[in-house]
Structure formats: structure tokens, C-alpha cells
Enzyme design. Structure first.
Site, mmCIF file in Angstrom:
data_model
loop_
_atom_site.group_PDB
_atom_site.id
_atom_site.type_symbol
_atom_site.label_atom_id
_atom_site.label_comp_id
_atom_site.label_asym_id
_atom_site.label_seq_id
_atom_site.Cartn_x
_atom_site.Cartn_y
_atom_site.Cartn_z
ATOM 1 N N GLU A 60 0.769 -1.193 -0.149
ATOM 2 C CA GLU A 60 -0.130 0.348 0.164
ATOM 3 C C GLU A 60 1.007 1.197 -0.130
ATOM 4 O O GLU A 60 0.466 2.251 -0.709
ATOM 5 C CB GLU A 60 -0.947 -0.072 1.326
ATOM 6 C CG GLU A 60 -2.103 -0.759 1.225
ATOM 7 C CD GLU A 60 -3.192 -0.676 0.210
ATOM 8 O OE1 GLU A 60 -3.039 0.736 -0.390
ATOM 9 O OE2 GLU A 60 -4.206 -1.205 -0.035
ATOM 10 N N SER B 105 -29.854 -26.529 51.343
ATOM 11 C CA SER B 105 -28.996 -26.812 52.485
ATOM 12 C C SER B 105 -27.445 -26.094 52.349
ATOM 13 O O SER B 105 -26.691 -26.256 53.280
ATOM 14 C CB SER B 105 -28.776 -28.256 52.837
ATOM 15 O OG SER B 105 -30.128 -28.606 53.095
#
Length: 774
Positions: free
Chosen positions: A77, A339
Site C-alpha cells: 500500500e 442446605s
């Protein structure tokens, strides 16, 4: 001269304005598009991700651009990116000449900086005017950010085909790994892909994409960035056919992170990916068995005790054809506790000095202000040591223990330990608080167990300040700590009692294994079998498991022991559980106790046992069950001063439980010795001889209705020290029957208040009052 000075002075503010414009005319934040929420494990492996709000896979800005990809990108690029001021005059001139010659846009002259601005400006049209604007803004961007930062912004916002935006999302979608782990071929492919993502999307024009990639690899060879062998091998690598789905290993943790305020962020979590996968597999293996019993949901949480870090987080069972509520994160859902809170009460009662580990607690039919707790087995032991009551999870002793400790205090304790779900006043729960009358979630419960174990490992006052909720984000040092209200000795004794819980069938004899799993654990089953819990604590880990149906449907087969604990132990097998906690000797004291009753030893206790207890253990009452008994010289009868002279008595300590406790206790303990009967010419108070099991004094009762609609009968039950005796029953002074051996009668009293009178064959009398309601 003055004119020149004035001229230069005018240039200063103009220059300041120009610099200000160059620096600040750009938006404070270039990119405002929403980002995906992304979770990584502790080794930076991707766990799960969620689409951004605009339905794009757009990960947050990358921290650093991988070197391989940077080389590929710059060569493809913008080879002079590191040197130009934001635009490249030579590239622009070449592009202008080529485009004018071909009378179309055949070549672009934009730098990476200019392309970054174009992406930030939502891809404005590619006109000469827009190019000029981008060129000007590019110089300003170069002044604001470093080259590395510009590169990060570009790579994080470049389209890669479909709904994939940014290098990191593309790397995971196309190659299933971190962009820093990409090969030269993979880096080159991703470098050329944004050039025309809609045209050369993988799977459509793969040949064109491969040619572009290979040309870039050739350029890297020419520039001597790679050698010929690397170039050749890179060209042999195939192009991916299509994007692959992202991992979904912690979907429910992802939901939790979003709800916790981390939406759109990339989080480095504490999750151990390997353990997470194994935990998912364990849950998957148990799923067929659970579904065969119409149980469709389960969740697991694994915590590291030292840090509180979450190592595995499975909020629900994997989705299937029989899907029911799999989207619900059960770990964060409030469910009935069953419990599972009993260990906290046990530790608190020890700390208070109400009990010692072996203190005998009544396990008999109990009626407290209309509340009638029952053991899961529907049976009673008469009396049971406190730590055994915990390890067997007996309900009646727990309720009696809570009554003595006071439920208001326990309500305050568990809230301060970290249960935010206990949101109603103490009176709303009452004594049912210990048997599932309240709700909690696996997140907070597991966090409390881990915090208590963590404070025990520190064995210091400072250690007690290390209580905090679980952590799932790495390097999260902002957790709010709170102080444990339980001391080290009580926590240690609690875990020791939990270590003795009977394990599932496949775990029996665990203590004889070559590498025993030292795990303190507790189960819980809510009323109606709607919730099954199992939470285990080893020296280094806490494993919490919940099993049930997200919609609350109960199943008779759903219990903590049968449904949740097998999953928990399977997970523990993946962990090191060989070591155990060292006793906190600085916080433990030697206490002389009665071997048979577990209370502090009294003067009539024949056998004594020295145990380790906490400082308040000395407050526990002396043994109430060993009494000095007066016997006849032949030891066949009890005697007293009403019938025998002192010199004709033998004085002997005897273990004597109250009548009701004794009635149940001796059915489970064959070694229990009944007191000899009272000599016939001696008198004695009836309350020591017999006791009403049901109904209790001043009870208010309803007559039950049978299936045919008619009134049924109540079962009145009496405990007598001499079951072979004859007992005569009276209601309101009217004789109604007699019993021998088993002192039970089915009665249907009239509505109103009544007096029950009991007389045994020796004339000993007992009176109780009750009321039948309409």
C-alpha cells in the site's frame, strides 16, 4: 526597523492559530463505530465474541500491528509510509498521470494516512476535491498521532469482506488465530484483501486473490524481506475458502461481561481455556443422563482460591434439540439455596461458643411456632454430633442450631459475607432461612467459599480482609474487599466437617486412593426438588455446580448428591487436590470434652476426650446428659431418698438422654444402656420418665381430611423410658385407651381446647394441653 518588528509580531498569533488548527481541527475520536465485545483467556486465546451493534465483526483497536503484516501492508500500500508527512507527491503525480491517460481511475495515490482518514469519514466519494481534503487532513493526522498509532487505526478499521472489519477480526475469522501468529502467506493475503474486499472475497475469486498475494510475496523477495525458500513455501499455502465461525467457549460469561458494563471492549479474562473446554465436555457427558430424567439445565464455576480468579465459567448446558432455557446464565441467577448455607451456620455457632464439633444436637420431631422441619430421609436419630449433622445435612438439628444462634443474626452474617440476594428482612425468612427459604446464586456462593478458604490460608487478621467476589478480568485490582466475620479456627473446623461428607458411589473409599482428593463439599436440594447444588473446596480450588430446570420445574430425581455432585467430582479430577489446609494452631485451643456427648466435660463424664476448638469453645455448657444415678445394691433398680437409705445406694454416672431423644437414639445405637426401672416403692416426677413427641404442649392442630372427604385422625405419640410399661390415656379426664410397647394412638378430638393426661402403671402422671382448630 519598527515596521519589520511589527510585521513579525503579527505572524506569531497567525502561526499559533495555524498550529492550533492543524492539531485540533480533527475530531477528538476518529472512529466512533461500535465494536464487538471480545473475550480472551489468560493465554490470549479467543474464547467468545459478540457482533457490534451494527452487525459487524469489528474488534476494538489493535494494541500493536504484527511485524510480518506491517511489512506486507507497507510494501503493498505505502512503501514510504515511515517517511512522508501524510501524502506522497510522487505517488499522487503517478496516479494523476495514469488516470488522465486511461481516462478512468486506474490507480490510487492515497497513502495509508489518507486511507485512514477516508475510512474515518465513512468512505467519501473518490473525487479530486475529496482527495485534496484527505491530503490536507492527512498532514494534521500526522501531527497528532505517531506512525504506529496511525497504522493501528488503519488496520483496525479496514474492511476485509462481508461484515468483517479490522485485522484482528479478519485473522480470527479466516485463520482462527491471533494476527501475531500469522505466517508470511497469511499476512500477505490479509494485506491485499482490503484493496477490493467485495470483488476478491475468499470463496468467490480465490484465483485472483492468490495471484495478488503471490505478487506481494515476490515483491517481499525482491526487497530482501524474505528469502526464496520462504517465498516458495508461502506460495504453496492455500487461500481460505470462507470465513470460519468464531469460538463460543464462554457465551454466558460474555453475556455477564456485557451486563457488567464491558460492552464493546476486548477483555483479557482469567479463564483457563483448557479447563473451560474440559468442563464443557464433562457437562456434555452428563447431559444425556440428566435429560433422561427431564432435567435440562446445569452450570459450573471453577475458582482459584488464592486470587479469586474464575478459571472456568459454564453458565448453562450446551444447546441441543431438547433445548429448554439454555440461554439463561444460571451462574448469575437467584435460586433457592436448599442446605448450601448450613456450613456457614455451623462455623458461626462454633465461633459463638454455642457448640463444639462433637456436641450432640437433638434430632427429633420439632415444632417451633408452627414450623415443622423434616429431615430429607423423613427419619430421626434422636441425637447426633454437630459435625455429623452437617456432613449428613440433617435439617432438624440445623433448624434448632439456627434458633439458638438466632435467625436475625445469621441473616446479617450471610449478607455481610457477600450474599446480596438476601434482600428481604430477616423475619420474612425466619427459621426457613437455613433450609432454602432464601435465594442465592452460584457466583456469590462460590465466591464466599473461596474467600473463606483464602483467609484460612493466610492465617492472620489481615487475611480475613481478603474476602471479595470472584474476578474474571486479568489484572483487576479494583475489587472491593470486605472483612470475614468468621475466624480461622471456625473456618477450618467447618471445612474439616465438610471433608467427612459421604461421597457418591464412584467416590467411596477416596481416602484410600494413591492420590486422594481432599475436598470439603456440601450439597443442597431445594423444596420440591427444583434446585440441586454441590460446592466443593480443595486447598487451591472451589468448584460450584447447580443442576435443575431454568423454568423452575421440579423433578423427583433431582438432588444435590445424585445430580450435581458427580459433575463436581468429575471437574475436581482435572485439578490438583492432594494437599489440605494446615490447622491454624494460633487460633485453636485444647478443650476437654465428654467423649459421649461432645459437650465440655463435666464431673460425671467417665470418658473424656481433648479436642481442638476455638477460643469461645470454653463457653460451651458442660455435659447435661451424664448424671449421677442412684442404684440399688444389686444394680437392678433406680432408687432415691423416698424409698432407700443413702448407705444402701450405689452412686454411678449414667448417660441419660431426655425421653424423646432417647426413644429415637436407642433405635440407631444398640450400645445405649437404658436406666434400670425405678424401684416400685420409690416416687419420681413424670417429666423425667416420659415426654410427648406429638403434639407439643399448647399446639394448635387441624384434623386432616381423607381422600373421600371425611375427617381423618391425628397420631398422638409418646416416648417412655420403659416402653414395656402400660400407659393409660385420657382426654379431658375421660379414659380413651391404653398402649404397651408402642405408645401411639389415632385420635379424632372435637374442635376446641383439650387436656391430654397420661398415667403409667406406676402412677406417674403427665399433662399436656392442645387445641383443635375448625
Amino acid at each position: 526597523m519598527a515596521y519589520l518588528k511589527k510585521k513579525y509580531l503579527l505572524k506569531i498569533p497567525i502561526g499559533v492559530v495555524l498550529i492550533w488548527y492543524l492539531f485540533f481541527s480533527l475530531p477528538v475520536k476518529l472512529f466512533n463505530a461500535p465494536t464487538s465485545t471480545v473475550l480472551f483467556d489468560k493465554e490470549n486465546h479467543l474464547l467468545a465474541a459478540k457482533l457490534a451493534d451494527d452487525e459487524q465483526w469489528r474488534f476494538p483497536t489493535i494494541d500493536s500491528v504484527p511485524k510480518k503484516f506491517e511489512q506486507c501492508l507497507l510494501q503493498f500500500e505505502d512503501a514510504y509510509f515511515r517517511y512522508h508527512p501524510g501524502f506522497n507527491p510522487i505517488s499522487i503525480s503517478k496516479a494523476l498521470f495514469t488516470n488522465l491517460k486511461q481516462k478512468r481511475i486506474a490507480r490510487g495515490g492515497s497513502t495509508i494516512t489518507m486511507q485512514t482518514l477516508r475510512l474515518a469519514r465513512n468512505k467519501k466519494s473518490r473525487t479530486i476535491y475529496q482527495k485534496i481534503v484527505e491530503l490536507i487532513l492527512a498532514t494534521r493526522l500526522e501531527l497528532r498521532y505517531s506512525k504506529d498509532k496511525i497504522l493501528q487505526l488503519y488496520t483496525s478499521n479496514t474492511p476485509y469482506g462481508g461484515n468483517i472489519v479490522g485485522l484482528e477480526a479478519a485473522s480470527w475469522r479466516y485463520y482462527g488465530r491471533n494476527p501475531h501468529q500469522l505466517s508470511w502467506a497469511e499476512s500477505a493475503m490479509l494485506a491485499v484483501l482490503p484493496n477490493a474486499p467485495s470483488l476478491i472475497h475468499p470463496g468467490k475469486n480465490r484465483d485472483r486473490l492468490k495471484k495478488k498475494r503471490d505478487r506481494l510475496l515476490d515483491k517481499l523477495l525482491v526487497e530482501e524481506i524474505i528469502d526464496s525458500t520462504t517465498c516458495y513455501l508461502a506460495k504453496q499455502e492455500p487461500i481460505p475458502s470462507k470465513p470460519q465461525p468464531l469460538p463460543k467457549k464462554t457465551q454466558h460469561l460474555l453475556q455477564h461481561a456485557i451486563k457488567s458494563g464491558y460492552k464493546g471492549q476486548q477483555l483479557n479474562t482469567t479463564i483457563d481455556e483448557s479447563l473451560q473446554i474440559r468442563t464443557l465436555e464433562i457437562l456434555k457427558n452428563h447431559k444425556p443422563f440428566l435429560e433422561s430424567n427431564h432435567i435440562y439445565n446445569a452450570s459450573c464455576l471453577v475458582l482459584d482460591i488464592d486470587t479469586g480468579n474464575v478459571l472456568a465459567y459454564v453458565g448453562n448446558t450446551p444447546k441441543s434439540k431438547k433445548q429448554r432455557g439454555q440461554d439463561v446464565d444460571i451462574i448469575q441467577s437467584s435460586r433457592s439455596t436448599g442446605s448450601i448455607l448450613k456450613p456457614f451456620l455451623y462455623a458461626a455457632s462454633l465461633q459463638e461458643g454455642n457448640i463444639l464439633p462433637n456436641t450432640l444436637l437433638p434430632d427429633i420431631p420439632t415444632y417451633i411456632a408452627g414450623y415443622t422441619p423434616k429431615n430429607f430421609s423423613k427419619t430421626y436419630d434422636g441425637a447426633v454430633p454437630a459435625k455429623e449433622a452437617l456432613s449428613r445435612s440433617l435439617n432438624v438439628p440445623a433448624v434448632r442450631m439456627l434458633r439458638d444462634y438466632r435467625y436475625e443474626r445469621f441473616h446479617d452474617l450471610i449478607r455481610r459475607l457477600g450474599l446480596s440476594t438476601i434482600s428481604k428482612p430477616a423475619d420474612h425468612y425466619g427459621l426457613s432461612l437455613i433450609l432454602g427459604g432464601a435465594e442465592a446464586n452460584l457466583w456469590e456462593l462460590s465466591g464466599i467459599y473461596a474467600s473463606l478458604a483464602r483467609t484460612l490460608k493466610k492465617t492472620s487478621t489481615e487475611g480475613r480482609k481478603l474476602m471479595h467476589p470472584p474476578k474474571f478480568i486479568r489484572a483487576d485490582n479494583h475489587q472491593e474487599n470486605y472483612t470475614s466475620l468468621l475466624d480461622d479456627s471456625s473456618i477450618y473446623l467447618m471445612l474439616e466437617a465438610m471433608l467427612d461428607v459421604n461421597r457418591p458411589e464412584q467416590e467411596e473409599g477416596w481416602e484410600h486412593f494413591n492420590y486422594p482428593q481432599n475436598i470439603a463439599w456440601k450439597t443442597g436440594t431445594s423444596f420440591g426438588n427444583r434446585d440441586a447444588w454441590s460446592i466443593g473446596v480443595s486447598h487451591n480450588y472451589v468448584v460450584g455446580v447447580w443442576v435443575g430446570n431454568a423454568d423452575g420445574e421440579g423433578r423427583s430425581e433431582l438432588t444435590g448428591t445424585k445430580s450435581a455432585s458427580p459433575i463436581m467430582f468429575d471437574i475436581f479430577r482435572q485439578l490438583n487436590t492432594n494437599t489440605w489446609f494446615s490447622p491454624p494452631f494460633n487460633d485453636l485451643f485444647e478443650i476437654e470434652t465428654c467423649k459421649h456427648s461432645g459437650y465440655k466435660a463435666g464431673q460425671y463424664c467417665p470418658e473424656k476426650l481433648t479436642i481442638l476448638g476455638n477460643e469461645n469453645g470454653i463457653k460451651v455448657a458442660t455435659c447435661p446428659y451424664h448424671k449421677l444415678t442412684h442404684l440399688s445394691l444389686d444394680r437392678k433398680y433406680q432408687v432415691n431418698s423416698t424409698c432407700t437409705e443413702p448407705y444402701e445406694m450405689i452412686h454411678e454416672p449414667w448417660f441419660v438422654l431426655p425421653p424423646v431423644m432417647e426413644w429415637y437414639y436407642k433405635r440407631k445405637h444398640s450400645g445405649y444402656l437404658d436406666l434400670p426401672p425405678l424401684q416400685s416403692n420409690c416416687s419420681q416426677d413424670g417429666t423425667d420418665i416420659m415426654e410427648v413427641i406429638y403434639p407439643k404442649n399448647f399446639s394448635k392442630l387441624f384434623i386432616p381430611k381423607e381422600l373421600n372427604g371425611k375427617l381423618g385422625k391425628l397420631i398422638f405419640k409418646i416416648a417412655h423410658r420403659d416402653p414395656k410399661t402400660t400407659l393409660y390415656w385420657h382426654i379431658d379426664n375421660e379414659f380413651i385407651g391404653e398402649t404397651i410397647n408402642f405408645h401411639e394412638l389415632s385420635l379424632q378430638p372435637q374442635i376446641g381446647k383439650h387436656k391430654l393426661t397420661l398415667v403409667d402403671k406406676n402412677g406417674i402422671r403427665l399433662e399436656k394441653y392442645f387445641e383443635i382448630l375448625e
